[in-house]
Design a protein around this motif. Structure first.
Motif, short mmCIF file in Angstrom:
data_model
loop_
_atom_site.label_atom_id
_atom_site.label_comp_id
_atom_site.label_asym_id
_atom_site.label_seq_id
_atom_site.Cartn_x
_atom_site.Cartn_y
_atom_site.Cartn_z
N LEU A 1 -6.47 -1.16 -0.20
CA LEU A 1 -6.98 -0.66 1.09
C LEU A 1 -8.22 -1.44 1.53
O LEU A 1 -8.39 -1.73 2.72
CB LEU A 1 -7.28 0.83 1.00
CG LEU A 1 -6.06 1.74 0.91
CD1 LEU A 1 -6.47 3.16 0.54
CD2 LEU A 1 -5.27 1.72 2.21
N TYR B 1 -7.03 -4.69 2.87
CA TYR B 1 -6.43 -4.46 4.19
C TYR B 1 -7.53 -4.34 5.26
O TYR B 1 -7.42 -4.93 6.33
CB TYR B 1 -5.57 -3.20 4.17
CG TYR B 1 -4.89 -2.92 5.47
CD1 TYR B 1 -3.70 -3.56 5.80
CD2 TYR B 1 -5.43 -2.03 6.39
CE1 TYR B 1 -3.07 -3.32 7.01
CE2 TYR B 1 -4.80 -1.78 7.59
CZ TYR B 1 -3.63 -2.42 7.90
OH TYR B 1 -3.01 -2.19 9.10
N ILE C 1 0.84 -1.20 0.00
CA ILE C 1 0.00 0.00 0.00
C ILE C 1 0.88 1.25 0.00
O ILE C 1 0.62 2.21 -0.74
CB ILE C 1 -0.97 -0.01 1.21
CG1 ILE C 1 -2.09 -1.04 0.97
CG2 ILE C 1 -1.55 1.37 1.46
CD1 ILE C 1 -2.95 -1.31 2.18
N LEU D 1 -4.93 1.16 -5.62
CA LEU D 1 -4.71 1.48 -4.21
C LEU D 1 -5.98 1.26 -3.40
O LEU D 1 -5.94 0.70 -2.30
CB LEU D 1 -4.21 2.91 -4.06
CG LEU D 1 -3.96 3.41 -2.64
CD1 LEU D 1 -2.90 2.57 -1.96
CD2 LEU D 1 -3.56 4.88 -2.65
#
Length: 90
Positions: A42, A45, A10, A38
């Motif tokens: 995210l 994540y 990231i 990205l």
């Protein structure tokens, strides 16, 4: 991908997006594509971080909790009974 590896990826993707955005503009197709990548990272994540099954109690922890509940219930009952015993004593 593991959470630690994803954090590094990231960070690299964010740096890449900033460089592309500074060089080609924020509305360029490359910047937008990098931003979408990205976003995907995210989101992954967040899925890893907020996974509902991260903590699975063991049988021992359940047993300890049941013993604790029993002890609390017993104490509450004894408090209730002791007030009745004092009330009815002559």
């Amino acid at each position: 991908m593991r959470q630690e590896q994803l954090e590094k990826a990231i960070s690299k993707k964010r740096d890449e997006m900033i460089k592309i955005g500074m060089a080609k503009g924020l509305h360029s197709e490359e910047t937008i594509l990098c931003s979408q990548e990205l976003d995907d990272m995210l989101n992954e994540y967040n899925r890893l971080s907020l996974r509902p099954n991260r903590f699975k109690p063991t049988i021992h922890q359940y047993h300890e909790f049941i013993l604790f509940l029993n002890e609390c219930t017993f104490k509450l009952l004894m408090l209730g009974c002791s007030s009745y015993i004092r009330y009815f004593q002559f």
